[in-house]
Write a protein that holds these residues in place. Structure first.
Motif, PDB file in Angstrom:
ATOM      1  N   THR A 193      50.069 -15.268 -15.233  1.00 14.95           N
ATOM      2  CA  THR A 193      49.893 -15.703 -16.608  1.00 14.95           C
ATOM      3  C   THR A 193      48.411 -15.679 -16.945  1.00 14.95           C
ATOM      4  OG1 THR A 193      50.471 -17.422 -18.226  1.00 14.95           O
ATOM      5  CG2 THR A 193      49.721 -18.177 -16.074  1.00 14.95           C
ATOM      6  N   VAL A 194      48.116 -15.339 -18.195  1.00 17.55           N
ATOM      7  CA  VAL A 194      46.732 -15.240 -18.649  1.00 17.55           C
ATOM      8  C   VAL A 194      46.581 -16.029 -19.943  1.00 17.55           C
ATOM      9  CG1 VAL A 194      44.881 -13.708 -19.422  1.00 17.55           C
ATOM     10  CG2 VAL A 194      46.425 -12.965 -17.590  1.00 17.55           C
ATOM     11  N   ALA A 195      45.715 -17.012 -19.936  1.00 13.77           N
ATOM     12  CA  ALA A 195      45.427 -17.793 -21.145  1.00 13.77           C
ATOM     13  C   ALA A 195      44.451 -17.022 -22.025  1.00 13.77           C
ATOM     14  CB  ALA A 195      44.842 -19.147 -20.769  1.00 13.77           C
ATOM     15  N   SER A 222      58.552 -30.061  -9.965  1.00 16.24           N
ATOM     16  CA  SER A 222      58.480 -29.642  -8.577  1.00 16.24           C
ATOM     17  C   SER A 222      57.072 -29.825  -8.019  1.00 16.24           C
ATOM     18  CB  SER A 222      58.893 -28.177  -8.452  1.00 16.24           C
ATOM     19  OG  SER A 222      58.755 -27.738  -7.123  1.00 16.24           O
ATOM     20  N   SER A 223      57.005 -30.256  -6.767  1.00 17.07           N
ATOM     21  CA  SER A 223      55.718 -30.409  -6.084  1.00 17.07           C
ATOM     22  C   SER A 223      55.402 -29.216  -5.190  1.00 17.07           C
ATOM     23  CB  SER A 223      55.717 -31.693  -5.241  1.00 17.07           C
ATOM     24  OG  SER A 223      56.752 -31.647  -4.261  1.00 17.07           O
ATOM     25  N   ASP A 224      56.352 -28.265  -5.101  1.00 14.36           N
ATOM     26  CA  ASP A 224      56.132 -27.140  -4.199  1.00 14.36           C
ATOM     27  C   ASP A 224      55.764 -25.843  -4.916  1.00 14.36           C
ATOM     28  OD1 ASP A 224      58.601 -26.675  -5.319  1.00 14.36           O
ATOM     29  OD2 ASP A 224      59.724 -26.908  -3.454  1.00 14.36           O
ATOM     30  N   THR A 225      55.604 -25.891  -6.241  1.00 16.24           N
ATOM     31  CA  THR A 225      55.102 -24.731  -6.962  1.00 16.24           C
ATOM     32  C   THR A 225      53.593 -24.636  -6.762  1.00 16.24           C
ATOM     33  OG1 THR A 225      56.840 -24.938  -8.628  1.00 16.24           O
ATOM     34  CG2 THR A 225      54.918 -23.611  -9.218  1.00 16.24           C
ATOM     35  N   GLN A 226      53.106 -23.448  -6.453  1.00 12.81           N
ATOM     36  CA  GLN A 226      51.681 -23.253  -6.211  1.00 12.81           C
ATOM     37  C   GLN A 226      51.082 -22.351  -7.285  1.00 12.81           C
ATOM     38  OE1 GLN A 226      50.531 -22.388  -2.057  1.00 12.81           O
ATOM     39  NE2 GLN A 226      52.670 -22.778  -1.492  1.00 12.81           N
ATOM     40  N   TYR A 227      49.870 -22.677  -7.689  1.00 13.80           N
ATOM     41  CA  TYR A 227      49.155 -21.916  -8.712  1.00 13.80           C
ATOM     42  C   TYR A 227      47.846 -21.409  -8.108  1.00 13.80           C
ATOM     43  CZ  TYR A 227      52.415 -24.611 -11.553  1.00 13.80           C
ATOM     44  OH  TYR A 227      53.546 -25.190 -12.069  1.00 13.80           O
ATOM     45  N   HIS A 228      47.657 -20.108  -8.144  1.00 17.10           N
ATOM     46  CA  HIS A 228      46.478 -19.507  -7.538  1.00 17.10           C
ATOM     47  C   HIS A 228      45.556 -18.987  -8.634  1.00 17.10           C
ATOM     48  CE1 HIS A 228      48.511 -19.648  -3.626  1.00 17.10           C
ATOM     49  NE2 HIS A 228      49.588 -19.232  -4.266  1.00 17.10           N
ATOM     50  N   CYS A 229      44.413 -19.626  -8.755  1.00 15.47           N
ATOM     51  CA  CYS A 229      43.405 -19.217  -9.728  1.00 15.47           C
ATOM     52  C   CYS A 229      42.025 -19.476  -9.114  1.00 15.47           C
ATOM     53  CB  CYS A 229      43.557 -19.976 -11.041  1.00 15.47           C
ATOM     54  SG  CYS A 229      42.536 -19.349 -12.396  1.00 15.47           S
ATOM     55  N   PRO A 230      41.278 -18.445  -8.728  1.00 12.52           N
ATOM     56  CA  PRO A 230      41.537 -17.018  -8.944  1.00 12.52           C
ATOM     57  C   PRO A 230      42.862 -16.582  -8.312  1.00 12.52           C
ATOM     58  CG  PRO A 230      39.289 -17.385  -8.211  1.00 12.52           C
ATOM     59  CD  PRO A 230      40.003 -18.686  -8.043  1.00 12.52           C
ATOM     60  N   GLY A 281      51.779 -25.458 -22.809  1.00 13.46           N
ATOM     61  CA  GLY A 281      51.763 -26.841 -22.355  1.00 13.46           C
ATOM     62  C   GLY A 281      50.357 -27.326 -22.054  1.00 13.46           C
ATOM     63  N   MET A 282      50.144 -28.604 -22.268  1.00  8.11           N
ATOM     64  CA  MET A 282      48.854 -29.241 -21.974  1.00  8.11           C
ATOM     65  C   MET A 282      49.083 -30.511 -21.154  1.00  8.11           C
ATOM     66  SD  MET A 282      46.234 -27.479 -23.125  1.00  8.11           S
ATOM     67  CE  MET A 282      44.855 -28.532 -23.606  1.00  8.11           C
ATOM     68  N   THR A 283      50.005 -30.413 -20.188  1.00  5.32           N
ATOM     69  CA  THR A 283      50.248 -31.531 -19.281  1.00  5.32           C
ATOM     70  C   THR A 283      49.320 -31.420 -18.075  1.00  5.32           C
ATOM     71  OG1 THR A 283      51.894 -30.406 -17.900  1.00  5.32           O
ATOM     72  CG2 THR A 283      52.672 -31.386 -19.957  1.00  5.32           C
ATOM     73  N   GLN A 284      49.438 -32.343 -17.151  1.00  2.00           N
ATOM     74  CA  GLN A 284      48.589 -32.324 -15.965  1.00  2.00           C
ATOM     75  C   GLN A 284      48.890 -31.121 -15.065  1.00  2.00           C
ATOM     76  OE1 GLN A 284      45.987 -34.302 -15.445  1.00  2.00           O
ATOM     77  NE2 GLN A 284      46.412 -35.299 -17.404  1.00  2.00           N
ATOM     78  N   THR A 285      50.093 -30.556 -15.164  1.00  2.00           N
ATOM     79  CA  THR A 285      50.446 -29.401 -14.337  1.00  2.00           C
ATOM     80  C   THR A 285      50.425 -28.092 -15.119  1.00  2.00           C
ATOM     81  OG1 THR A 285      52.810 -29.733 -14.788  1.00  2.00           O
ATOM     82  CG2 THR A 285      51.896 -30.809 -12.832  1.00  2.00           C
ATOM     83  N   SER A 286      49.965 -28.116 -16.361  1.00  2.00           N
ATOM     84  CA  SER A 286      49.991 -26.924 -17.202  1.00  2.00           C
ATOM     85  C   SER A 286      48.958 -25.891 -16.755  1.00  2.00           C
ATOM     86  CB  SER A 286      49.766 -27.303 -18.664  1.00  2.00           C
ATOM     87  OG  SER A 286      50.846 -28.061 -19.160  1.00  2.00           O
ATOM     88  N   LEU A 287      49.174 -24.656 -17.199  1.00  2.00           N
ATOM     89  CA  LEU A 287      48.415 -23.529 -16.675  1.00  2.00           C
ATOM     90  C   LEU A 287      47.091 -23.274 -17.390  1.00  2.00           C
ATOM     91  CD1 LEU A 287      51.385 -21.079 -16.055  1.00  2.00           C
ATOM     92  CD2 LEU A 287      50.339 -22.721 -14.486  1.00  2.00           C
ATOM     93  N   VAL A 288      47.058 -23.431 -18.706  1.00  2.00           N
ATOM     94  CA  VAL A 288      45.813 -23.149 -19.430  1.00  2.00           C
ATOM     95  C   VAL A 288      44.658 -24.023 -18.943  1.00  2.00           C
ATOM     96  CG1 VAL A 288      44.705 -23.044 -21.696  1.00  2.00           C
ATOM     97  CG2 VAL A 288      47.074 -22.288 -21.445  1.00  2.00           C
TER      98      VAL A 288
END
Length: 324
Positions: A193-195, A222-230, A281-288
């Protein structure tokens, strides 16, 4: 962009909640945005159309709106049209772009017409899907599909189907949320995903989940989803994806801020566009916010940068009240 003081924003309404299937997520997004604005010294106030009514926006003298409404009524051009009729500047995309981006099928048709990459897809209208039709659709779409309500977000009503029975069940379930259903060829690969902020792409995020796909639970519960940035892309790949994101965003007439979602086919390495979120989304787990952090600014700064986009909307309103 000029640096603004808190008073430059005037009285700000954070519009959140609403009536859509994404109401609960919108309530969380709106609350976090509101707290960030208060911490920044902005005169911010929360307005929930379901509780307070739309009249609360027009009768309380707001100078602009931070739109945190997810889903129908908030991302589909409805609130945007209301605000433009009342000459109240707001964050994000306008009426037309919001309506198009909320419609997954029409979005893909526009992208396809402009030569942008999308997966094979078909529309199914409301009604019982016969076994013969289900079999034919699966054959046409390579034997496995993602079933999507056309006008919902946050993966609401989505399901994977690879047999006639599962496809019939998934279409029936999806029809609880929408009268039009889209079947998209199942893509084997990783999701990115790209903001987009002020027309420019932020660093990409690669999403990794043990779930069958990045569904509602994987996004919010879910606590097991991982977000890689970079995300792990090379510099050239990152540049390519950023350019494609900006083209996809602009192709729909979107503006201000948003998020473009992709899959990368594991066999060909090709990027395939999924959709655009015009009010992410602008929650604590959101991507942007994750991408913004890598770019070098925190949540509060991001919220203000998004609010800055409402000044661009101001210039679209003429002195006589007509929308340009």
């Amino acid at each position: 962009m000029a640096v603004r003081s808190p008073t430059d924003y005037g009285k700000v309404a954070v519009v959140y909640g609403g009536y859509s299937a994404e109401r609960e997520i919108s309530l969380v997004s709106g609350e976090t945005v509101y707290q960030a604005l208060i911490n920044a010294g902005v005169d911010a106030h929360k307005v929930d159309p379901k509780v307070d009514g739309l009249s609360a926006i027009t009768e309380q003298g707001f100078d602009r709106v931070w739109n945190a409404l997810h889903g129908r009524g908030g991302e589909d051009g409805v609130i945007q049209g209301f605000l433009e009729l009342h000459q109240i500047p707001y964050t994000g995309s306008g009426v037309m772009a919001s309506a198009i981006a909320m419609d997954k099928l029409r979005t893909k048709l526009l992208w396809s017409a402009q030569g942008l990459p999308v997966a094979k897809h078909k529309m199914v209208s409301t009604g019982e899907l016969s076994a013969a039709d289900a079999k034919a659709l699966l054959a046409e779409l390579n034997g496995c599909v993602m079933v999507k309500p056309i006008h919902e977000g946050s993966s609401v009503g989505m399901a994977k189907a690879d047999t006639v029975e599962r496809l019939q069940q998934a279409v029936t379930a999806a029809q609880q949320f929408d009268r039009e259903i889209m079947l998209e060829q199942w893509i084997h690969g990783e999701e990115y995903t790209v903001a987009i902020l002020n027309g420019k792409a932020l660093p990409s995020i690669r999403v990794e989940t043990p779930h069958t796909f990045y569904d509602f639970k994987a996004k919010y519960n879910s606590s097991d989803t991982q977000y890689h940035c970079p995300s792990g892309l090379s510099a050239d790949e990152e540049l390519c994806l950023a350019g494609l994101s900006e083209k996809a965003f602009n192709a729909l007439g979107c503006s201000g801020w948003g998020r473009v979602d992709f899959m990368r086919d594991s066999n060909s390495g090709d990027w395939l566009l999924l959709e655009v979120n015009t009010v992410p989304g602008m929650t604590q787990t959101s991507l942007v916010p994750k991408a913004a952090k890598v770019k070098g600014f925190n949540f509060e700064q991001l919220v203000l940068k998004v609010l800055d986009t409402s000044f661009d909307r101001t210039t679209a309103l003429s002195a006589n009240g007509e929308v340009k």
